[in-house]
Structure formats: structure tokens, C-alpha cells
Scaffold this motif. Structure first.
Motif, mmCIF file in Angstrom:
data_model
loop_
_atom_site.group_PDB
_atom_site.id
_atom_site.type_symbol
_atom_site.label_atom_id
_atom_site.label_comp_id
_atom_site.label_asym_id
_atom_site.label_seq_id
_atom_site.Cartn_x
_atom_site.Cartn_y
_atom_site.Cartn_z
ATOM 1 N N ALA A 1 92.815 -26.775 35.764
ATOM 2 C CA ALA A 1 93.629 -27.968 36.029
ATOM 3 C C ALA A 1 94.907 -27.929 35.203
ATOM 4 N N GLY A 2 94.764 -27.559 33.942
ATOM 5 C CA GLY A 2 95.938 -27.522 33.066
ATOM 6 C C GLY A 2 96.999 -26.565 33.581
ATOM 7 N N TRP A 3 96.579 -25.350 33.925
ATOM 8 C CA TRP A 3 97.556 -24.373 34.425
ATOM 9 C C TRP A 3 98.168 -24.820 35.745
ATOM 10 N N MET A 4 97.345 -25.404 36.621
ATOM 11 C CA MET A 4 97.882 -25.875 37.902
ATOM 12 C C MET A 4 99.007 -26.883 37.663
ATOM 13 N N LEU A 5 98.784 -27.817 36.750
ATOM 14 C CA LEU A 5 99.828 -28.812 36.498
ATOM 15 C C LEU A 5 101.040 -28.165 35.825
ATOM 16 N N ILE A 6 100.808 -27.308 34.842
ATOM 17 C CA ILE A 6 101.917 -26.670 34.114
ATOM 18 C C ILE A 6 102.788 -25.849 35.072
ATOM 19 N N HIS A 7 102.159 -24.995 35.872
ATOM 20 C CA HIS A 7 102.941 -24.165 36.805
ATOM 21 C C HIS A 7 103.672 -25.037 37.842
ATOM 22 N N SER A 8 102.977 -26.053 38.362
ATOM 23 C CA SER A 8 103.581 -26.884 39.410
ATOM 24 C C SER A 8 104.741 -27.698 38.863
ATOM 25 N N LEU B 1 112.799 -21.352 38.356
ATOM 26 C CA LEU B 1 112.088 -20.097 38.596
ATOM 27 C C LEU B 1 111.885 -19.330 37.291
ATOM 28 N N ALA B 2 112.895 -19.323 36.422
ATOM 29 C CA ALA B 2 112.747 -18.658 35.130
ATOM 30 C C ALA B 2 111.652 -19.341 34.307
ATOM 31 N N LEU B 3 111.616 -20.657 34.364
ATOM 32 C CA LEU B 3 110.582 -21.388 33.609
ATOM 33 C C LEU B 3 109.197 -21.119 34.202
ATOM 34 N N LEU B 4 109.129 -21.026 35.518
ATOM 35 C CA LEU B 4 107.854 -20.721 36.181
ATOM 36 C C LEU B 4 107.360 -19.327 35.761
ATOM 37 N N VAL B 5 108.269 -18.369 35.694
ATOM 38 C CA VAL B 5 107.903 -17.028 35.232
ATOM 39 C C VAL B 5 107.413 -17.100 33.772
ATOM 40 N N TRP B 6 108.073 -17.911 32.965
ATOM 41 C CA TRP B 6 107.648 -18.085 31.566
ATOM 42 C C TRP B 6 106.220 -18.659 31.501
ATOM 43 N N THR B 7 105.917 -19.659 32.328
ATOM 44 C CA THR B 7 104.555 -20.229 32.300
ATOM 45 C C THR B 7 103.541 -19.176 32.755
ATOM 46 N N CYS B 8 103.972 -18.298 33.666
ATOM 47 C CA CYS B 8 103.094 -17.216 34.122
ATOM 48 C C CYS B 8 102.780 -16.272 32.959
ATOM 49 N N LYS B 9 103.797 -15.975 32.153
ATOM 50 C CA LYS B 9 103.572 -15.090 31.011
ATOM 51 C C LYS B 9 102.675 -15.761 29.963
ATOM 52 N N ALA B 10 102.881 -17.050 29.770
ATOM 53 C CA ALA B 10 102.011 -17.781 28.833
ATOM 54 C C ALA B 10 100.557 -17.707 29.311
ATOM 55 N N GLN C 1 96.931 -33.098 47.070
ATOM 56 C CA GLN C 1 95.608 -33.414 46.514
ATOM 57 C C GLN C 1 95.250 -32.465 45.375
ATOM 58 N N VAL C 2 95.525 -31.169 45.583
ATOM 59 C CA VAL C 2 95.183 -30.165 44.562
ATOM 60 C C VAL C 2 95.911 -30.464 43.249
ATOM 61 N N VAL C 3 97.218 -30.718 43.366
ATOM 62 C CA VAL C 3 97.991 -30.998 42.154
ATOM 63 C C VAL C 3 97.574 -32.355 41.560
ATOM 64 N N GLY C 4 97.291 -33.311 42.417
ATOM 65 C CA GLY C 4 96.866 -34.632 41.942
ATOM 66 C C GLY C 4 95.559 -34.567 41.163
ATOM 67 N N ARG C 5 94.571 -33.895 41.735
ATOM 68 C CA ARG C 5 93.279 -33.760 41.020
ATOM 69 C C ARG C 5 93.471 -33.057 39.694
ATOM 70 N N ALA C 6 94.268 -31.971 39.719
ATOM 71 C CA ALA C 6 94.511 -31.222 38.478
ATOM 72 C C ALA C 6 95.220 -32.102 37.457
ATOM 73 N N GLY C 7 96.225 -32.825 37.926
ATOM 74 C CA GLY C 7 96.987 -33.684 37.015
ATOM 75 C C GLY C 7 96.106 -34.717 36.337
ATOM 76 N N TRP C 8 95.305 -35.417 37.139
ATOM 77 C CA TRP C 8 94.430 -36.435 36.535
ATOM 78 C C TRP C 8 93.408 -35.807 35.599
#
Ligand SMILES: Cc1cc2nc3c(=O)[nH]c(=O)nc-3n(C[C@H](O)[C@H](O)[C@H](O)COP(=O)(O)OP(=O)(O)OC[C@H]3O[C@@H](n4cnc5c(N)ncnc54)[C@H](O)[C@@H]3O)c2cc1C
Ligand SMILES: Cc1cc2nc3c(=O)[nH]c(=O)nc-3n(C[C@H](O)[C@H](O)[C@H](O)COP(=O)(O)OP(=O)(O)OC[C@H]3O[C@@H](n4cnc5c(N)ncnc54)[C@H](O)[C@@H]3O)c2cc1C
Lengths: 107, 107
Positions: free
Chosen positions: A11-18, A69-78, B6-13
């Protein structure tokens, strides 16, 4: 079945990347908010070792704040840093696959 | 299949509730980081309408920063605002079910 650590991690990574994928670097408010967000993960992510590692990565590799996009690549590296530490396959941190996975927020 | 929203919402919460459940209010750094985190969600959550609603809730109902459980209950109410707007069942914002779901980070 997934452990809590896995559930919260995914969940954390999904939110961070998104959030990175939708970042609007032109706006000063957005830049300050993104810095606050990443520092908050380093301070408050609910796993001691995880947040410490993330904070070390954040200090060692300052996130680019001039392009989503650069920030997204950075989160990917993290994220890959953790994958690597856990003996997992690295994810290709190229713009296309990342955009495809995280660039569409569906809203 | 779940939509991206929904995916991002569930992850966010999941991340928001889990961070609240582990919040350590005694530390000034933690309080500032939590404020920055919640403001960042209001500024950067990757769904325009969602982040606007969340920002309105944040302004109207300042989050309690003196206890992890009180903050967890607050995040539950913020989430229920969306549930209610979307015609979904409200979640019981009582300490026991919330702690049971979000209090164990598995690490
Ligand atoms: C900030 C943070 C720090 C963490 N630190 C640690 C730690 O120090 N030690 C630890 O054991 N666990 C840590 N975790 C948890 C760990 O990263 C995983 O989330 C967890 O182990 C579950 O792994 P998983 O295999 O289900 O997939 P995850 O690693 O959670 O990945 C979920 C999905 O994201 C995609 N993905 C994979 N790699 C990448 C990438 N590099 N970039 C973009 N997308 C990718 C894939 O589709 C994958 O299925 C951390 C999590 C977060 C959010
Ligand atoms: C900050 C934020 C703002 C959002 N704003 C909007 C919006 O304005 N409009 C919109 O359409 N969508 C919004 N969303 C998405 C929406 O809240 C849902 O995440 C999405 O509709 C998917 O719903 P779901 O039924 O899968 O479960 P979710 O609502 O995502 O809930 C996931 C799980 O959390 C638990 N849960 C449910 N309610 C609560 C609660 N009150 N407290 C604690 N746990 C609970 C349940 O176990 C549930 O299965 C927002 C998401 C976030 C993170």
C-alpha cells in the motif's frame, strides 16, 4: 496469506509511486508538500527499520523536484533498494513501465 | 476488476490509517511530520476531487495530535466522509476494531 508488513508495504509503495507520477513540479506548494510527504514517510512509516532505511536513502539521494517522471524514477530506485536488500528482483526503473503502472490515477 | 481509483484509494487509506495507529505524539518531530503528511495528502493525492474533499475535511476538523488512537479515529471519520458521499456503509470508528485492523504493523 500476506503479512501485515507486506500489506502495508504494498500500500505504501502504491501511494508513493502514484503521488510521484502525478506530481506538478511547477507549483511551489506542491514541491513543499512533496518534500513534507517524503520526510513524513521517513519519520512515520509504521516499521522502524523501513523508515530508517528510507530516511537514509532520502538523505543520500535527494529526490528530483523538477519533473514528475524523474521523481517517479527516484521512487522506483528507493523501492529497488528494499527489493535488493530483501533479495528480490529489481524493477526496471524506466519511464514507460512506470508510467504505465502508476501514471493513470483513474480520476 | 478494481479500477485504478479503487486500488489507489485502498492503498492510500491503508497507509493513512496504519501511520495514524503508530503515531507517537510525544515527539515534536513526529507531530510536525504528521501535519506535513496530512497536508501533503490534501495537496498531492492523485485525484483532484478526492484531495479537495480531504483538504476541506482537514480544515474543518483539525486532527487531534495528542494520541495515536484519537488520530486513528479521526482518520476513520475522514474515510467515512468518503464512504458516506459514495453511498457506502459507514465503518464503526471505535478504538477496538480500528486497533485490530491497523495497530499491528507486523514489524
Ligand atoms: C517506504 C517503505 C520502506 C520499506 N522498507 C522496508 C525495509 O527496509 N525492509 C523490508 O523488509 N521491507 C520494507 N518495506 C516493505 C517492502 O518494500 C515490500 O512492500 C514488502 O516486502 C512486500 O513486498 P511485495 O513482494 O509484496 O511487493 P512490493 O515490494 O511491495 O511491491 C509491490 C508491487 O510494486 C511493483 N514494484 C516492485 N518494485 C518496484 C519498484 N522498484 N518501483 C516501482 N514498482 C515496483 C511490483 O508490481 C510489485 O508487485 C518498505 C515499504 C515502504 C513503503
Ligand atoms: C485521502 C483519500 C480521499 C479520497 N476521496 C475520495 C472522493 O472524494 N471520492 C471518491 O469517489 N473516492 C475517494 N477516495 C477513494 C475511496 O475512499 C475508496 O478508497 C475507493 O472508492 C475504493 O473503495 P473500497 O470500497 O474498495 O474500500 P475503501 O473505502 O478504500 O476501504 C478499504 C478498506 O478499509 C476499511 N474501511 C472502510 N471504511 C473505513 C473507515 N472509515 N475507517 C477505517 N477503515 C475503513 C474496510 O476494511 C475497507 O475494505 C479517496 C481515497 C483517499 C485515500
Amino acid at each position: 496469506e500476506a503479512t501485515r508488513k507486506q500489506v502495508v508495504g504494498r500500500a505504501g509503495w502504491m501511494l508513493i509511486h502514484s503521488m510521484a507520477a502525478k506530481f506538478q513540479p511547477g507549483e511551489e506548494r506542491a514541491v513543499l508538500a512533496m518534500q513534507g510527504f517524503l520526510e513524513a514517510i521517513a519519520e512515520l512509516y509504521p516499521c522502524e527499520l523501513c523508515k530508517t532505511h528510507f530516511g537514509q536513502f532520502l538523505d543520500a539521494s535527494p529526490p528530483p523536484m523538477d519533473s514528475a517522471l524523474a521523481l517517479l524514477v527516484w521512487t522506483c530506485k528507493a523501492h529497488n533498494e528494499v527489493n535488493s536488500r530483501n533479495g528480490k528482483q529489481l524493477f526496471p526503473c524506466e519511464k514507460e513501465p512506470l508510467q504505465a503502472l502508476y501514471g493513470d490515477c483513474g480520476c
